[in-house]
Write a protein that holds these residues in place. Sequence first.
Motif, PDB file in Angstrom:
ATOM      1  N   LYS A  57       0.823  -1.211   0.000  1.00  0.00           N
ATOM      2  CA  LYS A  57       0.000   0.000   0.000  1.00  0.00           C
ATOM      3  C   LYS A  57       0.859   1.265   0.000  1.00  0.00           C
ATOM      4  O   LYS A  57       0.482   2.283  -0.577  1.00  0.00           O
ATOM      5  CB  LYS A  57      -0.922   0.000   1.229  1.00  0.00           C
ATOM      6  CG  LYS A  57      -1.823   1.230   1.323  1.00  0.00           C
ATOM      7  CD  LYS A  57      -2.864   1.234   0.223  1.00  0.00           C
ATOM      8  CE  LYS A  57      -3.828   2.413   0.367  1.00  0.00           C
ATOM      9  NZ  LYS A  57      -3.174   3.705   0.027  1.00  0.00           N
ATOM     10  N   ALA A  58       2.029   1.232   0.644  1.00  0.00           N
ATOM     11  CA  ALA A  58       2.925   2.387   0.689  1.00  0.00           C
ATOM     12  C   ALA A  58       3.660   2.519  -0.644  1.00  0.00           C
ATOM     13  O   ALA A  58       3.982   1.529  -1.297  1.00  0.00           O
ATOM     14  CB  ALA A  58       3.926   2.229   1.826  1.00  0.00           C
ATOM     15  N   THR A  84       4.141  -0.724  -9.267  1.00  0.00           N
ATOM     16  CA  THR A  84       3.898   0.405  -8.375  1.00  0.00           C
ATOM     17  C   THR A  84       4.786   1.581  -8.744  1.00  0.00           C
ATOM     18  O   THR A  84       4.336   2.734  -8.795  1.00  0.00           O
ATOM     19  CB  THR A  84       4.141  -0.009  -6.921  1.00  0.00           C
ATOM     20  OG1 THR A  84       3.280  -1.098  -6.585  1.00  0.00           O
ATOM     21  CG2 THR A  84       3.876   1.150  -5.966  1.00  0.00           C
ATOM     22  N   GLU A  85       6.045   1.308  -9.017  1.00  0.00           N
ATOM     23  CA  GLU A  85       6.977   2.371  -9.389  1.00  0.00           C
ATOM     24  C   GLU A  85       6.568   3.028 -10.698  1.00  0.00           C
ATOM     25  O   GLU A  85       6.651   4.253 -10.849  1.00  0.00           O
ATOM     26  CB  GLU A  85       8.390   1.816  -9.495  1.00  0.00           C
ATOM     27  CG  GLU A  85       9.453   2.875  -9.711  1.00  0.00           C
ATOM     28  CD  GLU A  85      10.851   2.308  -9.619  1.00  0.00           C
ATOM     29  OE1 GLU A  85      11.734   2.989  -9.066  1.00  0.00           O
ATOM     30  OE2 GLU A  85      11.076   1.167 -10.090  1.00  0.00           O
ATOM     31  N   VAL A 229      -4.385  -4.290  -7.861  1.00  0.00           N
ATOM     32  CA  VAL A 229      -5.212  -3.380  -7.069  1.00  0.00           C
ATOM     33  C   VAL A 229      -4.884  -1.964  -7.528  1.00  0.00           C
ATOM     34  O   VAL A 229      -3.739  -1.515  -7.405  1.00  0.00           O
ATOM     35  CB  VAL A 229      -4.920  -3.508  -5.553  1.00  0.00           C
ATOM     36  CG1 VAL A 229      -5.868  -2.614  -4.761  1.00  0.00           C
ATOM     37  CG2 VAL A 229      -5.037  -4.953  -5.098  1.00  0.00           C
ATOM     38  N   TYR A 230      -5.870  -1.266  -8.076  1.00  0.00           N
ATOM     39  CA  TYR A 230      -5.561   0.040  -8.662  1.00  0.00           C
ATOM     40  C   TYR A 230      -6.833   0.850  -8.856  1.00  0.00           C
ATOM     41  O   TYR A 230      -7.956   0.339  -8.748  1.00  0.00           O
ATOM     42  CB  TYR A 230      -4.843  -0.118 -10.002  1.00  0.00           C
ATOM     43  CG  TYR A 230      -5.618  -0.889 -11.058  1.00  0.00           C
ATOM     44  CD1 TYR A 230      -6.340  -0.221 -12.055  1.00  0.00           C
ATOM     45  CD2 TYR A 230      -5.622  -2.278 -11.070  1.00  0.00           C
ATOM     46  CE1 TYR A 230      -7.046  -0.925 -13.019  1.00  0.00           C
ATOM     47  CE2 TYR A 230      -6.324  -2.993 -12.027  1.00  0.00           C
ATOM     48  CZ  TYR A 230      -7.033  -2.315 -12.999  1.00  0.00           C
ATOM     49  OH  TYR A 230      -7.734  -3.015 -13.950  1.00  0.00           O
ATOM     50  N   VAL A 244      -7.573   9.945 -16.954  1.00  0.00           N
ATOM     51  CA  VAL A 244      -6.783  11.104 -16.552  1.00  0.00           C
ATOM     52  C   VAL A 244      -5.878  10.807 -15.366  1.00  0.00           C
ATOM     53  O   VAL A 244      -5.006  11.615 -15.036  1.00  0.00           O
ATOM     54  CB  VAL A 244      -7.680  12.318 -16.229  1.00  0.00           C
ATOM     55  CG1 VAL A 244      -8.353  12.820 -17.498  1.00  0.00           C
ATOM     56  CG2 VAL A 244      -8.702  11.978 -15.149  1.00  0.00           C
ATOM     57  N   ASP A 245      -6.049   9.667 -14.720  1.00  0.00           N
ATOM     58  CA  ASP A 245      -5.149   9.312 -13.620  1.00  0.00           C
ATOM     59  C   ASP A 245      -5.235   7.817 -13.368  1.00  0.00           C
ATOM     60  O   ASP A 245      -6.301   7.202 -13.549  1.00  0.00           O
ATOM     61  CB  ASP A 245      -5.525  10.084 -12.349  1.00  0.00           C
ATOM     62  CG  ASP A 245      -4.354  10.224 -11.382  1.00  0.00           C
ATOM     63  OD1 ASP A 245      -3.232   9.831 -11.749  1.00  0.00           O
ATOM     64  OD2 ASP A 245      -4.563  10.730 -10.267  1.00  0.00           O
ATOM     65  N   ILE A 246      -4.100   7.234 -12.950  1.00  0.00           N
ATOM     66  CA  ILE A 246      -4.019   5.814 -12.605  1.00  0.00           C
ATOM     67  C   ILE A 246      -3.223   5.714 -11.316  1.00  0.00           C
ATOM     68  O   ILE A 246      -2.136   6.279 -11.202  1.00  0.00           O
ATOM     69  CB  ILE A 246      -3.321   4.996 -13.718  1.00  0.00           C
ATOM     70  CG1 ILE A 246      -4.068   5.145 -15.046  1.00  0.00           C
ATOM     71  CG2 ILE A 246      -3.245   3.516 -13.326  1.00  0.00           C
ATOM     72  CD1 ILE A 246      -3.286   4.619 -16.243  1.00  0.00           C
ATOM     73  N   ASN A 247      -3.762   5.010 -10.336  1.00  0.00           N
ATOM     74  CA  ASN A 247      -3.115   4.895  -9.033  1.00  0.00           C
ATOM     75  C   ASN A 247      -2.967   3.433  -8.648  1.00  0.00           C
ATOM     76  O   ASN A 247      -3.940   2.669  -8.712  1.00  0.00           O
ATOM     77  CB  ASN A 247      -3.933   5.607  -7.957  1.00  0.00           C
ATOM     78  CG  ASN A 247      -4.056   7.089  -8.219  1.00  0.00           C
ATOM     79  OD1 ASN A 247      -3.080   7.819  -8.108  1.00  0.00           O
ATOM     80  ND2 ASN A 247      -5.249   7.538  -8.590  1.00  0.00           N
ATOM     81  N   ALA A 248      -1.765   3.061  -8.237  1.00  0.00           N
ATOM     82  CA  ALA A 248      -1.544   1.719  -7.703  1.00  0.00           C
ATOM     83  C   ALA A 248      -1.992   1.678  -6.247  1.00  0.00           C
ATOM     84  O   ALA A 248      -1.575   2.507  -5.445  1.00  0.00           O
ATOM     85  CB  ALA A 248      -0.071   1.348  -7.818  1.00  0.00           C
ATOM     86  N   PHE A 249      -2.853   0.741  -5.919  1.00  0.00           N
ATOM     87  CA  PHE A 249      -3.328   0.502  -4.550  1.00  0.00           C
ATOM     88  C   PHE A 249      -3.796   1.803  -3.892  1.00  0.00           C
ATOM     89  O   PHE A 249      -3.242   2.244  -2.882  1.00  0.00           O
ATOM     90  CB  PHE A 249      -2.231  -0.139  -3.701  1.00  0.00           C
ATOM     91  CG  PHE A 249      -2.758  -1.183  -2.734  1.00  0.00           C
ATOM     92  CD1 PHE A 249      -3.827  -0.888  -1.889  1.00  0.00           C
ATOM     93  CD2 PHE A 249      -2.182  -2.431  -2.670  1.00  0.00           C
ATOM     94  CE1 PHE A 249      -4.307  -1.832  -0.997  1.00  0.00           C
ATOM     95  CE2 PHE A 249      -2.661  -3.396  -1.785  1.00  0.00           C
ATOM     96  CZ  PHE A 249      -3.711  -3.106  -0.954  1.00  0.00           C
ATOM     97  N   PRO A 250      -4.843   2.431  -4.425  1.00  0.00           N
ATOM     98  CA  PRO A 250      -5.336   3.686  -3.845  1.00  0.00           C
ATOM     99  C   PRO A 250      -6.100   3.441  -2.555  1.00  0.00           C
ATOM    100  O   PRO A 250      -6.409   2.296  -2.195  1.00  0.00           O
ATOM    101  CB  PRO A 250      -6.261   4.217  -4.938  1.00  0.00           C
ATOM    102  CG  PRO A 250      -6.804   2.968  -5.570  1.00  0.00           C
ATOM    103  CD  PRO A 250      -5.668   1.976  -5.547  1.00  0.00           C
TER     104      PRO A 250
END
Length: 278
Positions: A57-58, A84-85, A229-230, A244-250
């Motif tokens: 998650k971090a 994630t990176e 998980v995203y 417009v945005d993509i987040n890993a494990f938000p």
Amino acid sequence: MRVCVLTDKPDHPLLAEAAAALTGAKHRVTFLNPDAGTGSPSQPPAPDDLADVYLLKAHTHRALALARLLEGLGARVVNSAAATELCQDRSRIAAVAEGAGLPMPRTWTLNALSEALHGAEPAESGYPLMVKSRHSRRGDLVARVDGPAGLRALAAEWSDEPVVLQEFIANSGWDHKLWVIAGEVFAGVRPAAVGAPPGGARSAPLIRALPQSWTRIALRTGNVLGLDVYGVDLLDREGAPVVVDINAFPGIRGPEGAPEALAALALRPRPGPPGYEA
């Protein structure tokens, strides 16, 4: 089964409820803050002490370093350190998305925002423009710029910040948030952070069945970026979704069933090599 969550926020509702579901099923759940001394990459666990799965998650540099170290020891990490990176770099995301044909705004990368004051601004895009920190993090830069004066003002504050410039997507004023956990799609709607009509409704419309094309884009995004998980933020541009945005494990808050889906993902067996049959 042993599950370790790498986070500095163990009380986050998604994580706490998933942990409760796992412990209720007699699994062991621990939390580890990679930015605390005990989570330092210089003090890795012995191979015999590895958890069965680590939930990453971090997203800090130390968290990624620890995740890579754990993967090197043979541990299963969700999402992977590499995926994630990748999601921390908006320039790389845009390049991968363009190569895969995902609908994203045109994007240009600058080594420093100050370069936009010296001819580096993509003149063909026109205004307004979205200016975002290249590297996603807490407190990063995300702003709409409506003309040269606004760009100069922003550059005065963020002169050395590596940024991406993106075409502004005129939209309905609602940010459609699609969260995906192991292929299960959850949806929410929020007022768009930028571009919502002035004086618009403060409360989100009810979520109804999304068009299949929207959920297909969300699922394809995870396949392209290697995520389990995203979150995918979509804007409606004249009926067509734009990523417009993509987040890993938000931080997923609200959708019913999300903690249970995360617990089920943690218990899922590690995939075997190609051609392998259990």
